[in-house]
Design a protein around this motif. Sequence first.
Motif, short mmCIF file in Angstrom:
data_model
loop_
_atom_site.label_atom_id
_atom_site.label_comp_id
_atom_site.label_asym_id
_atom_site.label_seq_id
_atom_site.Cartn_x
_atom_site.Cartn_y
_atom_site.Cartn_z
N SER A 88 -19.73 36.28 49.86
CA SER A 88 -19.19 35.16 50.65
C SER A 88 -18.27 35.70 51.74
O SER A 88 -17.52 36.64 51.51
N ASP A 89 -18.29 35.03 52.89
CA ASP A 89 -17.40 35.45 53.97
C ASP A 89 -15.95 35.30 53.54
O ASP A 89 -15.11 36.15 53.80
N MET A 90 -15.65 34.17 52.89
CA MET A 90 -14.28 33.91 52.42
C MET A 90 -14.37 33.40 50.99
O MET A 90 -15.41 32.86 50.59
N THR A 91 -13.27 33.53 50.26
CA THR A 91 -13.29 32.95 48.92
C THR A 91 -12.79 31.50 48.95
O THR A 91 -13.03 30.75 48.01
N CYS A 92 -12.11 31.13 50.01
CA CYS A 92 -11.69 29.73 50.17
C CYS A 92 -11.75 29.36 51.65
O CYS A 92 -11.12 30.05 52.45
N PRO A 93 -12.51 28.37 52.04
CA PRO A 93 -13.30 27.51 51.17
C PRO A 93 -14.57 28.21 50.72
O PRO A 93 -14.90 29.27 51.25
N SER A 94 -15.27 27.60 49.79
CA SER A 94 -16.56 28.18 49.39
C SER A 94 -17.47 28.18 50.62
O SER A 94 -17.38 27.27 51.46
N THR A 95 -18.32 29.18 50.71
CA THR A 95 -19.28 29.21 51.83
C THR A 95 -20.22 28.02 51.72
O THR A 95 -20.71 27.50 52.74
N ALA A 96 -20.46 27.55 50.50
CA ALA A 96 -21.35 26.39 50.32
C ALA A 96 -20.84 25.19 51.13
O ALA A 96 -21.64 24.44 51.71
N HIS A 97 -19.51 25.02 51.18
CA HIS A 97 -18.98 23.90 51.95
C HIS A 97 -19.17 24.11 53.44
O HIS A 97 -19.42 23.16 54.19
N ARG A 98 -19.08 25.34 53.87
CA ARG A 98 -19.29 25.60 55.30
C ARG A 98 -20.77 25.43 55.66
O ARG A 98 -21.11 24.96 56.75
N ALA A 100 -22.73 23.33 54.14
CA ALA A 100 -22.88 21.87 54.15
C ALA A 100 -22.43 21.31 55.50
O ALA A 100 -23.09 20.45 56.09
N ASN A 101 -21.33 21.83 55.99
CA ASN A 101 -20.79 21.38 57.27
C ASN A 101 -21.76 21.68 58.41
O ASN A 101 -22.03 20.85 59.27
N GLU A 102 -22.32 22.90 58.38
CA GLU A 102 -23.29 23.29 59.42
C GLU A 102 -24.52 22.37 59.42
O GLU A 102 -25.11 22.10 60.46
N LEU A 103 -24.91 21.92 58.21
CA LEU A 103 -26.15 21.16 58.09
C LEU A 103 -25.93 19.65 58.03
O LEU A 103 -26.87 18.89 57.76
N GLY A 104 -24.70 19.23 58.23
CA GLY A 104 -24.41 17.79 58.27
C GLY A 104 -24.54 17.13 56.91
O GLY A 104 -24.96 15.96 56.83
N ALA A 105 -24.22 17.87 55.86
CA ALA A 105 -24.31 17.30 54.51
C ALA A 105 -22.91 16.91 54.05
O ALA A 105 -22.12 17.77 53.69
N ALA A 106 -22.60 15.62 54.07
CA ALA A 106 -21.29 15.16 53.58
C ALA A 106 -21.36 13.64 53.38
O ALA A 106 -21.98 12.96 54.20
N PRO A 107 -20.77 13.12 52.32
CA PRO A 107 -20.11 13.88 51.26
C PRO A 107 -21.16 14.58 50.39
O PRO A 107 -22.27 14.06 50.21
N VAL A 108 -20.79 15.73 49.86
CA VAL A 108 -21.73 16.49 49.05
C VAL A 108 -20.94 17.38 48.09
O VAL A 108 -19.85 17.84 48.43
N ALA A 109 -21.47 17.58 46.90
CA ALA A 109 -20.87 18.57 46.00
C ALA A 109 -21.36 19.94 46.47
O ALA A 109 -22.52 20.06 46.89
N ALA A 110 -20.50 20.93 46.45
CA ALA A 110 -20.93 22.26 46.92
C ALA A 110 -20.05 23.32 46.30
O ALA A 110 -18.83 23.12 46.15
N PHE A 111 -20.68 24.41 45.90
CA PHE A 111 -19.89 25.53 45.39
C PHE A 111 -20.67 26.84 45.49
O PHE A 111 -21.89 26.83 45.53
N ASP A 112 -19.91 27.93 45.55
CA ASP A 112 -20.52 29.26 45.49
C ASP A 112 -20.60 29.66 44.02
O ASP A 112 -19.76 29.26 43.20
N MET A 113 -21.62 30.44 43.71
CA MET A 113 -21.79 30.89 42.34
C MET A 113 -22.01 32.39 42.32
O MET A 113 -22.77 32.90 43.13
N GLN A 114 -21.32 33.06 41.43
CA GLN A 114 -21.46 34.52 41.35
C GLN A 114 -22.20 34.91 40.09
O GLN A 114 -21.69 34.73 38.99
N ALA A 115 -23.40 35.39 40.24
CA ALA A 115 -24.11 35.96 39.08
C ALA A 115 -24.86 37.20 39.57
O ALA A 115 -25.91 37.54 39.05
#
Length: 331
Positions: A88-98, A100-115
Amino acid sequence: MSGIGVRIAGTGSAVPEQRLTNHDLASMVDTNDEWIVQRTGIHERRIINQEAGESQLTLATSALERALADASMQGSDLDLIINATVSSDMTCPSTAHRIANELGAAPVAAFDMQAACCGFVYAMNLADSLIRSGRHKAVGVIGCDAMSTLVDYEDRSMSILFGDAGGAAVLTADDNPTLGCIHQVIEGDGNGWESLYIPRKQRDVVPGAVGEHIKLGCLRMDGRSVYKFAVNKFINVIQDAFESTGLTVDDVSQVICHQSNIRMINSAKEKLGLPDDKVYINIDKYGNSSAGSVGLCFDQLRKEGRINTGDTIIMVAFGGGMTWSSGVWQL
Ligand code: COA
């Protein structure tokens, strides 16, 4: 099983333009094309151009954007975005939220996952469970890593293996409960974590680690330990997927393997009698792209018409943690 099924409505992937060949690496560290090809099967990998603004965010966004287009959907149709990554570029906010922002997805649940390298398979399995629970209806799953941001290019044992790529899928609730993930494994064992890790601070460095190449913020790996662990685990996980579902090799159209090392994939093929045309290989062109690897293969197979609606496929991966995971999907 709930009365809800899960449909894979679209897939997409993204790889950077910039190539890093074995010959390029040989001019940077003490290595050569023959050694790399023989030990790993890799000829070249793709690397983001950070100066041109490329990042895990841009790769992951492109992959999901393409998956949405493939599904004839828009960002605003999603109610959850999972971005599986270790870069991820940053740990806060999650990249998933960014994303979502780029793709016009809001409101939306979003999170990064590390596996680690299991990221895409873990996230696909999780998305399937969340849709079947009735909690979510349309999920964008991304597995994407810009490993070049974590590799020490003065370390020949690491720099040869990894590349940057992203793969994505859009999963939607379906009335047919037999569609979706029919068997899944999400597992790991923290014992052995130190064979693959990214120290941030000096205190994270495992005592006794060989000192010459320690760069904080860069991936460290005991390649032999990882190989020893993974070569058998890989085979066991695929075997379990067949045994638990009662499927045979004839019943599945593809076993999509994490692209870690051609020797490991070949060993699994040999032990389990998997034919060449059912085990896709792209490690020669992209190296190990960590969480990007399985999603990239999945999208390329779909776009090549080698995976179609009605097929049954298996996804399988292992990675840092140590983690391992499989998913058997009815498409
Ligand atoms: N070029 C040339 N020589 C190299 C080299 C390179 N890039 N890297 C290591 N070597 C040398 C070593 O120094 C060693 O030399 P020595 O015999 O004189 O000591 C020799 O090659 C063998 O090294 P070794 O580490 O035993 O090689 P290997 O056959 O285990 O292959 C890996 C190394 C990393 C390719 C292999 O261990 C591997 O793939 N491990 C799993 C990694 C992985 O999948 N990680 C991601 C998990 S998701």
